[in-house]
Design a protein around this motif. Sequence first.
Motif, PDB file in Angstrom:
ATOM      1  N   LYS A  34       2.440  55.499  59.107  1.00 32.39           N
ATOM      2  CA  LYS A  34       2.161  54.780  60.350  1.00 32.39           C
ATOM      3  C   LYS A  34       3.431  54.841  61.194  1.00 32.39           C
ATOM      4  O   LYS A  34       4.538  54.826  60.661  1.00 32.39           O
ATOM      5  CB  LYS A  34       1.835  53.307  60.090  1.00 32.39           C
ATOM      6  N   CYS A  36       5.001  53.318  65.151  1.00 30.29           N
ATOM      7  CA  CYS A  36       4.710  52.516  66.341  1.00 30.29           C
ATOM      8  C   CYS A  36       5.859  52.618  67.343  1.00 30.29           C
ATOM      9  O   CYS A  36       7.019  52.793  66.974  1.00 30.29           O
ATOM     10  CB  CYS A  36       4.410  51.069  65.984  1.00 30.29           C
ATOM     11  N   TYR A  60       0.416  53.253  68.747  1.00 31.95           N
ATOM     12  CA  TYR A  60       0.282  53.067  67.306  1.00 31.95           C
ATOM     13  C   TYR A  60      -0.292  54.348  66.723  1.00 31.95           C
ATOM     14  O   TYR A  60      -1.417  54.730  67.040  1.00 31.95           O
ATOM     15  CB  TYR A  60      -0.622  51.867  66.998  1.00 31.95           C
ATOM     16  N   TYR A  62      -1.354  56.730  63.459  1.00 31.14           N
ATOM     17  CA  TYR A  62      -1.782  56.728  62.067  1.00 31.14           C
ATOM     18  C   TYR A  62      -1.943  58.178  61.633  1.00 31.14           C
ATOM     19  O   TYR A  62      -2.691  58.932  62.245  1.00 31.14           O
ATOM     20  CB  TYR A  62      -3.103  55.957  61.909  1.00 31.14           C
ATOM     21  N   LYS A  80     -10.721  53.370  60.606  1.00 31.84           N
ATOM     22  CA  LYS A  80      -9.525  52.690  60.099  1.00 31.84           C
ATOM     23  C   LYS A  80      -8.448  52.635  61.178  1.00 31.84           C
ATOM     24  O   LYS A  80      -7.797  51.607  61.364  1.00 31.84           O
ATOM     25  CB  LYS A  80      -8.990  53.390  58.858  1.00 31.84           C
ATOM     26  N   SER A  83      -9.594  50.001  63.855  1.00 31.43           N
ATOM     27  CA  SER A  83      -9.505  48.607  63.405  1.00 31.43           C
ATOM     28  C   SER A  83      -8.052  48.166  63.221  1.00 31.43           C
ATOM     29  O   SER A  83      -7.671  47.076  63.658  1.00 31.43           O
ATOM     30  CB  SER A  83     -10.312  48.397  62.117  1.00 31.43           C
ATOM     31  N   GLU A  84      -7.218  48.996  62.601  1.00 31.71           N
ATOM     32  CA  GLU A  84      -5.815  48.618  62.419  1.00 31.71           C
ATOM     33  C   GLU A  84      -5.067  48.603  63.749  1.00 31.71           C
ATOM     34  O   GLU A  84      -4.197  47.762  63.970  1.00 31.71           O
ATOM     35  CB  GLU A  84      -5.125  49.554  61.423  1.00 31.71           C
ATOM     36  N   LEU A  86      -6.326  47.943  66.771  1.00 36.08           N
ATOM     37  CA  LEU A  86      -6.717  46.758  67.539  1.00 36.08           C
ATOM     38  C   LEU A  86      -6.082  45.487  66.986  1.00 36.08           C
ATOM     39  O   LEU A  86      -5.798  44.551  67.742  1.00 36.08           O
ATOM     40  CB  LEU A  86      -8.239  46.625  67.581  1.00 36.08           C
ATOM     41  N   MET A  87      -5.830  45.436  65.671  1.00 39.30           N
ATOM     42  CA  MET A  87      -5.154  44.279  65.099  1.00 39.30           C
ATOM     43  C   MET A  87      -3.699  44.185  65.571  1.00 39.30           C
ATOM     44  O   MET A  87      -3.138  43.098  65.643  1.00 39.30           O
ATOM     45  CB  MET A  87      -5.206  44.318  63.571  1.00 39.30           C
ATOM     46  N   GLN A  88      -3.088  45.318  65.896  1.00 35.39           N
ATOM     47  CA  GLN A  88      -1.698  45.347  66.345  1.00 35.39           C
ATOM     48  C   GLN A  88      -1.542  44.942  67.812  1.00 35.39           C
ATOM     49  O   GLN A  88      -0.469  44.517  68.226  1.00 35.39           O
ATOM     50  CB  GLN A  88      -1.107  46.754  66.165  1.00 35.39           C
ATOM     51  N   HIS A  90      -1.723  42.860  71.136  1.00 36.17           N
ATOM     52  CA  HIS A  90      -1.755  41.463  71.567  1.00 36.17           C
ATOM     53  C   HIS A  90      -1.761  41.442  73.091  1.00 36.17           C
ATOM     54  O   HIS A  90      -0.704  41.406  73.729  1.00 36.17           O
ATOM     55  CB  HIS A  90      -0.546  40.705  71.018  1.00 36.17           C
TER      56      HIS A  90
END
Length: 169
Positions: A34, A36, A60, A62, A80, A83-84, A86-88, A90
């Motif tokens: 990963k 960023c 981000y 991956y 994956k 989803s990961e 979008l979680m990052q 804010h």
Amino acid sequence: MSLSRDSVLEAVLNSYKSYFDIERVVDQESLVAKACFHSRTEKFVLIKSVKMWGVETNDYVYVYSTSFLDLDEFTICKEKSISEGLMQIHPHNEHMCSYITAIILADAIDPPVISKIKSCKFSKNFLLTFHGWAILRLLVLDINTPAVIANKAGKELTDFLSSCLKEVS
């Protein structure tokens, strides 16, 4: 000379290491790394305490590695990443955009998957774009060919990843 996925992976990660924070992933199936990147730009009037505006941009990344990319594996990698990613994210009033970049290194690709890659798109607006948006950039490096296959949003990175392939060969 045939390319190996490990050597291409190292070339890709080396090209990202100057500007991105890279994390190796060990215990997950095909996800191997990963990365960023966060950027913030601000405009001031005379002094820093009088800010006119601020803008944040994120990327981000991956990176996946697989011997054969079939439709199931492609769907897992894509979902994956979304989803990961979008979680990052804010969102807030100074968030402009966030890129979710999925790079898949594959020795071979199932031919029907190529059309799925090219037609894949995902975007999400936050508060009617007042708090920015997110876009999926999807790139698959076919190690045997060698070729880079991308969706429309990922086309801007094809030359960059092609140079990674040339660096290894």
